[in-house]
Design a protein around this motif. Structure first.
Motif, PDB file in Angstrom:
ATOM      1  N   LEU A 157      10.143 -23.811   9.680  1.00  0.00           N
ATOM      2  CA  LEU A 157      10.029 -22.554   8.934  1.00  0.00           C
ATOM      3  C   LEU A 157      10.896 -21.472   9.559  1.00  0.00           C
ATOM      4  N   ASP A 158      11.547 -20.706   8.709  1.00  0.00           N
ATOM      5  CA  ASP A 158      12.369 -19.591   9.181  1.00  0.00           C
ATOM      6  C   ASP A 158      11.450 -18.444   9.607  1.00  0.00           C
ATOM      7  N   LYS A 159      11.427 -18.148  10.885  1.00  0.00           N
ATOM      8  CA  LYS A 159      10.546 -17.102  11.399  1.00  0.00           C
ATOM      9  C   LYS A 159      10.940 -15.718  10.879  1.00  0.00           C
ATOM     10  N   ASN A 160      12.193 -15.585  10.459  1.00  0.00           N
ATOM     11  CA  ASN A 160      12.623 -14.298   9.913  1.00  0.00           C
ATOM     12  C   ASN A 160      11.871 -13.965   8.627  1.00  0.00           C
ATOM     13  N   LEU A 161      11.558 -14.990   7.831  1.00  0.00           N
ATOM     14  CA  LEU A 161      10.798 -14.752   6.608  1.00  0.00           C
ATOM     15  C   LEU A 161       9.384 -14.292   6.928  1.00  0.00           C
ATOM     16  N   LEU A 162       8.795 -14.882   7.942  1.00  0.00           N
ATOM     17  CA  LEU A 162       7.444 -14.485   8.334  1.00  0.00           C
ATOM     18  C   LEU A 162       7.442 -13.056   8.874  1.00  0.00           C
ATOM     19  N   GLU A 163       8.445 -12.729   9.673  1.00  0.00           N
ATOM     20  CA  GLU A 163       8.538 -11.370  10.215  1.00  0.00           C
ATOM     21  C   GLU A 163       8.817 -10.358   9.107  1.00  0.00           C
ATOM     22  N   ASP A 167       6.608  -7.144   8.154  1.00  0.00           N
ATOM     23  CA  ASP A 167       7.189  -5.802   8.116  1.00  0.00           C
ATOM     24  C   ASP A 167       6.923  -5.110   6.786  1.00  0.00           C
ATOM     25  N   LEU A 168       6.772  -5.896   5.727  1.00  0.00           N
ATOM     26  CA  LEU A 168       6.510  -5.314   4.410  1.00  0.00           C
ATOM     27  C   LEU A 168       5.032  -4.994   4.199  1.00  0.00           C
ATOM     28  N   GLY A 169       4.220  -5.224   5.211  1.00  0.00           N
ATOM     29  CA  GLY A 169       2.823  -4.820   5.148  1.00  0.00           C
ATOM     30  C   GLY A 169       1.829  -5.934   4.901  1.00  0.00           C
ATOM     31  N   ALA A 170       2.297  -7.159   4.853  1.00  0.00           N
ATOM     32  CA  ALA A 170       1.377  -8.273   4.606  1.00  0.00           C
ATOM     33  C   ALA A 170       0.610  -8.609   5.880  1.00  0.00           C
ATOM     34  N   ASN A 171      -0.687  -8.855   5.720  1.00  0.00           N
ATOM     35  CA  ASN A 171      -1.467  -9.286   6.880  1.00  0.00           C
ATOM     36  C   ASN A 171      -1.249 -10.781   7.128  1.00  0.00           C
ATOM     37  N   ARG A 172      -1.889 -11.309   8.163  1.00  0.00           N
ATOM     38  CA  ARG A 172      -1.648 -12.701   8.537  1.00  0.00           C
ATOM     39  C   ARG A 172      -2.080 -13.675   7.447  1.00  0.00           C
ATOM     40  N   PHE A 173      -3.209 -13.374   6.808  1.00  0.00           N
ATOM     41  CA  PHE A 173      -3.680 -14.263   5.758  1.00  0.00           C
ATOM     42  C   PHE A 173      -2.724 -14.272   4.577  1.00  0.00           C
ATOM     43  N   THR A 174      -2.218 -13.090   4.213  1.00  0.00           N
ATOM     44  CA  THR A 174      -1.278 -13.000   3.099  1.00  0.00           C
ATOM     45  C   THR A 174       0.035 -13.698   3.436  1.00  0.00           C
ATOM     46  N   VAL A 175       0.495 -13.542   4.673  1.00  0.00           N
ATOM     47  CA  VAL A 175       1.722 -14.224   5.097  1.00  0.00           C
ATOM     48  C   VAL A 175       1.554 -15.728   5.005  1.00  0.00           C
ATOM     49  N   PHE A 176       0.394 -16.196   5.439  1.00  0.00           N
ATOM     50  CA  PHE A 176       0.154 -17.633   5.380  1.00  0.00           C
ATOM     51  C   PHE A 176       0.077 -18.111   3.936  1.00  0.00           C
ATOM     52  N   LEU A 177      -0.634 -17.348   3.091  1.00  0.00           N
ATOM     53  CA  LEU A 177      -0.870 -17.783   1.720  1.00  0.00           C
ATOM     54  C   LEU A 177       0.386 -17.680   0.860  1.00  0.00           C
ATOM     55  N   ARG A 178       1.207 -16.651   1.098  1.00  0.00           N
ATOM     56  CA  ARG A 178       2.361 -16.405   0.233  1.00  0.00           C
ATOM     57  C   ARG A 178       3.675 -16.947   0.781  1.00  0.00           C
ATOM     58  N   VAL A 179       3.725 -17.205   2.087  1.00  0.00           N
ATOM     59  CA  VAL A 179       4.989 -17.648   2.683  1.00  0.00           C
ATOM     60  C   VAL A 179       4.847 -19.019   3.341  1.00  0.00           C
ATOM     61  N   LEU A 181       2.341 -21.341   3.495  1.00  0.00           N
ATOM     62  CA  LEU A 181       1.817 -22.449   2.698  1.00  0.00           C
ATOM     63  C   LEU A 181       2.814 -22.951   1.650  1.00  0.00           C
ATOM     64  N   PRO A 182       3.441 -22.068   0.859  1.00  0.00           N
ATOM     65  CA  PRO A 182       4.427 -22.581  -0.114  1.00  0.00           C
ATOM     66  C   PRO A 182       5.618 -23.291   0.536  1.00  0.00           C
ATOM     67  N   LEU A 183       6.073 -22.767   1.677  1.00  0.00           N
ATOM     68  CA  LEU A 183       7.221 -23.389   2.327  1.00  0.00           C
ATOM     69  C   LEU A 183       6.877 -24.717   2.992  1.00  0.00           C
ATOM     70  N   SER A 184       5.595 -24.959   3.220  1.00  0.00           N
ATOM     71  CA  SER A 184       5.187 -26.219   3.839  1.00  0.00           C
ATOM     72  C   SER A 184       4.786 -27.271   2.814  1.00  0.00           C
ATOM     73  N   VAL A 185       4.977 -26.964   1.526  1.00  0.00           N
ATOM     74  CA  VAL A 185       4.617 -27.918   0.472  1.00  0.00           C
ATOM     75  C   VAL A 185       5.337 -29.251   0.612  1.00  0.00           C
ATOM     76  N   PRO A 186       6.639 -29.286   0.952  1.00  0.00           N
ATOM     77  CA  PRO A 186       7.284 -30.602   1.129  1.00  0.00           C
ATOM     78  C   PRO A 186       6.591 -31.472   2.174  1.00  0.00           C
ATOM     79  N   GLY A 187       6.152 -30.860   3.273  1.00  0.00           N
ATOM     80  CA  GLY A 187       5.429 -31.617   4.290  1.00  0.00           C
ATOM     81  C   GLY A 187       4.086 -32.100   3.782  1.00  0.00           C
ATOM     82  N   ILE A 188       3.421 -31.262   2.983  1.00  0.00           N
ATOM     83  CA  ILE A 188       2.136 -31.660   2.411  1.00  0.00           C
ATOM     84  C   ILE A 188       2.314 -32.853   1.473  1.00  0.00           C
TER      85      ILE A 188
END
Length: 265
Positions: A157-163, A167-179, A181-188
């Motif tokens: 995962l690109d850590k820049n996307l998470l950061e 920076d845009l105000g998302a909390n940890r749960f939102t980052v996980f749910l919106r960034v 989790l979707p990016l880890s779909v191929p692994g799933i």
């Protein structure tokens, strides 16, 4: 004297020979027996018998249920494990990952035998809980196959996307749910494919845990043991088609998800 020119296409010759003798030829034999009777006459009775035999359909549904539950349990255990290993700053996280892979290096029979002894202590007569023991045995056997693709996907995962999301105000749960989790779909999807399909046919775990229930693998084996190659081949062929459809569907879903992520990015 002419020089011998090596053509790279010649590298395909050993693979083509292997493919013909060990993939195509056995498949032709299975198709032949599937559409013939004991006298070698062409018939569709084996095909219609698959969908009219309640024992076969019940075994198919049981195999699907067992495979789905096993896959869900593996995913529930593997995703947090892979996430912690991939996102942590542990210096020895590769050692921790090795601990999950290490059972794969041990003989399969020894692993299941040890598990059977543990279940005997915890549950007493383990034959009284065939479905539960099957799920535990399958999960114990296939869990590393779920962890590895998830760990690889999360590690890339690109850590820049998470950061940027933070920076845009998302909390940890939102980052996980919106960034995350979707990016880890191929692994799933890779993990689901590697667990779901084999767990439908791996009857060795059931046999070693003294389960009296059948799944598709043991049902096919029973037909061939009784020298009923025709019905056994038809069941094998239909199961192969089902596996092919599931694999094709998961690959298309993965490609569609990758295209959607690319459009968003």
């Amino acid at each position: 004297m002419k020089k011998f020119r090596f053509n790279r296409s010649q590298l395909c010759i050993p693979y083509a020979i292997f493919l013909i003798f060990f993939v195509i030829a056995p498949l032709i034999v299975i198709v032949y027996y599937a559409f013939t009777n004991g006298q070698g006459q062409f018939t569709f009775n084996n095909f219609t018998g698959f969908f009219t035999n309640p024992n076969i359909l019940g075994t198919l549904l049981y195999s699907f249920a067992l495979a789905i539950v096993t896959t869900l349990v593996c995913l529930i255990i593997a995703y947090p494990t892979a996430y912690i290993l991939a996102r942590s700053n542990f210096k020895k996280k590769y050692v921790l990952l090795l601990l999950f892979i290490l059972p794969m290096w041990i003989n399969f029979t020894l692993r299941i035998t040890a598990l059977k002894e543990i279940l005997s202590v915890l549950e007493g007569n383990i034959s009284e809980y065939p479905f539960l023991n099957s799920v535990i045995g399958m999960t114990f056997d296939f869990l590393p196959f779920m962890i590895l693709p998830l760990y690889t996907s999360l590690l890339k995962l690109d850590k820049n996307l998470l950061e940027a999301a933070s920076d845009l105000g998302a909390n940890r749960f939102t980052v996980f749910l919106r960034v995350t989790l979707p990016l880890s779909v191929p692994g799933i999807i890779s993990g689901i494919t590697m667990v779901l399909l084999p767990s439908m046919t791996n009857y060795v775990v059931l046999d070693m845990l003294y389960n009296s229930t059948y799944i598709m693998g043991s049902l096919i084996g029973s037909y061939f043991s009784a020298y009923d190659w025709n019905n056994g081949s038809m069941i094998s062929l239909i199961l192969l088609i089902i596996i092919f459809i599931v694999t094709l569907a998961t690959n298309r879903f993965s490609d569609k998800d990758a295209n959607n992520r690319g459009a968003v990015l």
